[in-house]
Scaffold this active site. Structure first.
Site, PDB file in Angstrom:
ATOM      1  N   SER A 159     -21.009  82.893  38.233  1.00 33.45           N
ATOM      2  CA  SER A 159     -22.377  83.116  37.783  1.00 33.45           C
ATOM      3  C   SER A 159     -23.287  81.943  38.159  1.00 33.45           C
ATOM      4  CB  SER A 159     -22.365  83.388  36.277  1.00 33.45           C
ATOM      5  OG  SER A 159     -23.577  83.965  35.856  1.00 33.45           O
ATOM      6  N   ASP A 215     -23.018  94.985  37.607  1.00 37.34           N
ATOM      7  CA  ASP A 215     -23.589  93.639  37.480  1.00 37.34           C
ATOM      8  C   ASP A 215     -24.989  93.644  38.084  1.00 37.34           C
ATOM      9  OD1 ASP A 215     -24.190  90.949  37.375  1.00 37.34           O
ATOM     10  OD2 ASP A 215     -22.383  90.290  38.431  1.00 37.34           O
ATOM     11  N   HIS A 267     -20.057  91.937  35.115  1.00 39.36           N
ATOM     12  CA  HIS A 267     -20.276  90.567  35.585  1.00 39.36           C
ATOM     13  C   HIS A 267     -19.028  89.696  35.429  1.00 39.36           C
ATOM     14  CE1 HIS A 267     -22.654  87.085  36.598  1.00 39.36           C
ATOM     15  NE2 HIS A 267     -22.488  86.520  35.427  1.00 39.36           N
TER      16      HIS A 267
END
Length: 346
Positions: A189, A287, A317
């Site tokens: 991320s 995501d 995600h």
């Protein structure tokens, strides 16, 4: 007159060919961003979201929350041997770093890990077990960087810490059992964004050869509000799947307000990606950041960079909600191992 006509015809044909190339390229990218699965959320992930009581928050709700509530979420603490980690501080800025070497061995590949958390969450104790597990899974020594986070420390604090930590580790990893000729950067991320930025920064400064591989899971590369409003995956997955569009907006306005046109915030804006290290890019169907990862993989390939990428159908995600032994996690680990073997043995 004939020559003029001939030149006009040739010019017209060239323009038509260029237009067709452009159209086909756009169609290819569009198809890539669309084709990942049948829009069926994995039942295991659906159960996970229900189990944790996940609920979406609007941007207004996020702004009204105490920042500590976002910065320090409750994460499950899984024990691991205390002897397998060293806690150090490096560089003149005393950047906290955790060094995981469960094998207690020498000459191990080096993984420099940048954690996720929207540039707001620090390196929490609840993340440590997964870092320890990565060291075991990849037979490596893992240096986990606890870079400064927003909103107290806005851009470029996280970039500066991450880059300075990389340079220090590239010079000193051997003191802890690492092989500095085999360094991979790995991030999830926000950490994946930092991996892309640090790798580009290293190229700019002529030291990217020290990085043999970059691994990015759930990668944001375009933090502009325009991308958040036009990207198909942002719209399809705006809410309901753990990482929401509102979360992304909130991260941006706290981390780098007004800086989204800076390539060190939105690394896809860098025009020339030639000469960057090979990359692993992991995406998930549900995501908001899926299209970012797919487009960056495409751009890297066009600039001659070797890429291993995979979009996992039915997943959210960072592949959250799957057990460590899930087939998707095993496949992800196999992709990374394959990339490490290929990149380290050059």
């Amino acid at each position: 007159m004939i020559n003029k006509t001939s030149r006009k015809i040739k010019k017209s044909i060239l323009l038509i060919l260029l237009s067709l190339i452009f159209v086909f390229t756009c169609q290819e990218i569009f198809a890539q961003t669309q084709l990942c699965g049948s829009r069926q959320l994995d039942p295991r992930v659906a159960y996970f979201l229900k189990l944790i009581g996940y609920e979406d928050h609007s941007i207004e709700q996020l702004r009204s929350m105490p920042i500590e509530q976002i910065k320090f979420p409750q994460l499950l603490l899984i024990p691991y041997p205390a002897a397998d980690v060293k806690r150090i501080k490096i560089t003149a800025d005393s950047i906290p770093v955790l060094v995981f070497n469960p094998a207690h061995a020498q000459n191990l590949p080096v993984i420099i890990n940048y954690h996720g958390g929207g540039f707001i969450m620090p390196l929490l104790p609840g993340l440590e077990h997964s870092l320890w597990q990565d060291a075991k899974t990849y037979g490596a020594i893992v240096f986990a960087i606890d870079y400064r986070v927003a909103p107290e420390n806005k851009f470029p604090a996280a970039v500066n810490d991450s880059y300075n930590a990389f340079k220090w580790i590239a010079d000193h990893a051997s003191e802890f059992g690492g092989d500095t000729s085999r360094i991979a950067l790995m991030g999830n991320s926000a950490g994946a964004n930092l991996v892309a930025v640090i790798t580009q920064k290293a190229k700019k400064n002529g030291i990217s050869s020290k990085i043999k591989l970059q691994v990015m899971n759930g990668l944001p590369v375009d933090l502009s509000p325009r991308n958040m409003e036009t990207s198909v995956s942002y719209q399809e997955n705006a809410k309901g799947y753990f990482q929401s569009k509102a979360d992304c907006y909130f991260a941006l306005e706290n981390y780098a307000p007004g800086q989204y046109n800076n390539p060190e915030v939105s690394p896809i804006l860098t025009e020339d990606l030639r000469g960057l290290p090979p990359a692993v890019i992991i995406n998930a169907e549900f995501d908001p950041l899926k299209d970012d990862g797919i487009l960056y993989a495409s751009k890297l390939r066009k600039h001659g960079v070797k890429v291993w990428d995979k979009c996992f159908a039915g997943q959210i995600h960072m592949l959250l909600g799957l057990s460590p032994g899930a087939e998707e996690i095993k496949e992800y680990e196999t992709i990374v191992k394959t990339a490490m073997n290929a990149s380290f043995n050059k």
